[in-house]
Enzyme design. Sequence first.
Site, mmCIF file in Angstrom:
data_model
loop_
_atom_site.group_PDB
_atom_site.id
_atom_site.type_symbol
_atom_site.label_atom_id
_atom_site.label_comp_id
_atom_site.label_asym_id
_atom_site.label_seq_id
_atom_site.Cartn_x
_atom_site.Cartn_y
_atom_site.Cartn_z
ATOM 1 N N LYS A 1 0.827 -1.211 0.000
ATOM 2 C CA LYS A 1 0.000 0.000 0.000
ATOM 3 C C LYS A 1 0.865 1.267 0.000
ATOM 4 C CE LYS A 1 -4.259 -2.045 1.310
ATOM 5 N NZ LYS A 1 -3.781 -3.438 1.512
HETATM 6 C C1 PLP Z 1 -4.382 -4.556 0.855
HETATM 7 C C2 PLP Z 1 -3.620 -5.833 0.743
HETATM 8 C C3 PLP Z 1 -3.983 -6.851 -0.171
HETATM 9 C C4 PLP Z 1 -5.213 -6.747 -1.043
HETATM 10 O O1 PLP Z 1 -5.058 -5.788 -2.068
HETATM 11 P P1 PLP Z 1 -6.352 -5.215 -2.848
HETATM 12 O O2 PLP Z 1 -5.824 -4.090 -3.655
HETATM 13 O O3 PLP Z 1 -7.326 -4.785 -1.795
HETATM 14 O O4 PLP Z 1 -6.882 -6.331 -3.689
HETATM 15 C C5 PLP Z 1 -3.190 -7.985 -0.255
HETATM 16 N N1 PLP Z 1 -2.101 -8.148 0.539
HETATM 17 C C6 PLP Z 1 -1.717 -7.206 1.432
HETATM 18 C C7 PLP Z 1 -0.530 -7.453 2.292
HETATM 19 C C8 PLP Z 1 -2.460 -6.009 1.565
HETATM 20 O O5 PLP Z 1 -2.065 -5.093 2.462
#
Ligand code: PLP
Length: 463
Positions: free
Chosen positions: A113
């Site tokens: 993120k």
């Molecule tokens: C947010 C997240 C996901 C999922 O990603 P999306 O964009 O919501 O599909 C997968 N793995 C981790 C570690 C995350 O923080």
Amino acid sequence: MKYISTRGDKTERGFSDILLEGLAPDGGLYLPKSYPQVSDATLTRWRALPYADLAFEILSLYIDDIPADDLRDITRKVYTEEVFGTKEITPLTWLGERIALQGLSNGPTLAFKDMAMQLLGALFEYELGRRGQTLNILGATSGDTGSAAEYAMRGRSGVKVFMLSPNGRMSPFQQAQMFSLQDANIHNIAVEGVFDDCQDIVKAVSNDLAFKREHRIGTVNSINWARLLAQVVYYFAGYFQATKSNDEKVSFTVPSGNFGNVCAGHVARQMGLPIAKLVVATNENDVLDEFFRTGAYRPRGTADTHETSSPSMDISKASNFERFVFDLLGRDGSRVKQYFSASRFVLGAEEQAAIAGFGFVSGRSTHADRVAMIRRRHAEHGVVIDPHTADGLKVALEQRDPSVTMLVLETALPAKFAATIVEALGSEPPRPAGLEGIEQLPKRVKVMPADVAQVKAYIHAHV
Ligand SMILES: *Cc1c(COP(=O)(O)O)cnc(C)c1O
């Protein structure tokens, strides 16, 4: 580039307008009117660029209301080796001849993120400064998103963050990550309750329109187009690292929850990046896997949402998914509106048949699968992977065509999910340099009962 809603409202908006907004007024999500097409010559030129300049090139196709020099300045300040650990920013680790992990989680909070949120922080500061406005971000987190938002906004002018988390329910590492921030514009509020209580308070505050306006409350949720756009860049960066010429195709496997990450892959593919397959990997919360296998979209209630050992994929409905469905249905906004106004829907036979043309396939992984995969990677390569990446790798191995290179997106580092690593390997995960002992740092947090009035009073006193 102008932006339109997925639900048929034809009002066209500029990038800077939708940057600070959530949903479109008709309840849809914003998408560009069309996807810019990237020629073979452009791909060849981009191949040679450092990550920050590749990001500038891609962003500038979608942003025409920020001067080019300012935008280049922003991407060069955000995507640095200092913040993301390597010159490549999203380096590949090869696990076999045609399979590699693409590292997206070397930013400040050790999860992917950061890739988008760091850019969002810089864009918010820029746009708010230009408008002479301020913004107070209110959010609820059970871990990943809240810390990524705080690390992206810390120390920035014009922005304050009020982040609610369930008191005592995050891992000690996650708490330390957030609560050790000493920046004056970051406010941690630990609510005596569970995550749903935090979310309810955020909803109640946001539904008080007078309070929201007066205190300039905003969000950084995953449906923000700028976040998605930032993620498009690393599909190109991964492709360039994995191939020697533009004649080759590459597939990606994406551990998925809200469908933001893999939706960025869809956008890259629509732009003409030679992607063979986009593999959607889910955990036990398999609403997306069910859709891609059967054409039925059945969001789950909170009671049917499992708490798993890959918690960042524990979703009941996939908030970005509507963007893909808009493209799948030939950008027919009224049909999208009809489908998403219902609590569930089933695609028609022709619509379902169209999925293959977009390259999507899917699979699911369970706790036993991810623990086995963590063990296997450790035994075969001496590499420790996190539980989300393990879900991706499990599904990638099932879905891959041995003649096509597969890149599995590594979405977090194992240090964040120590309990599952200990279960799998019997020892603590490695911790990146500089984060040893962060649990011992002084904490800056306000503990509060799950009470809307008290949260409002706190915000009022601190904006
Ligand atoms: C947010 C997240 C996901 C999922 O990603 P999306 O964009 O919501 O599909 C997968 N793995 C981790 C570690 C995350 O923080």
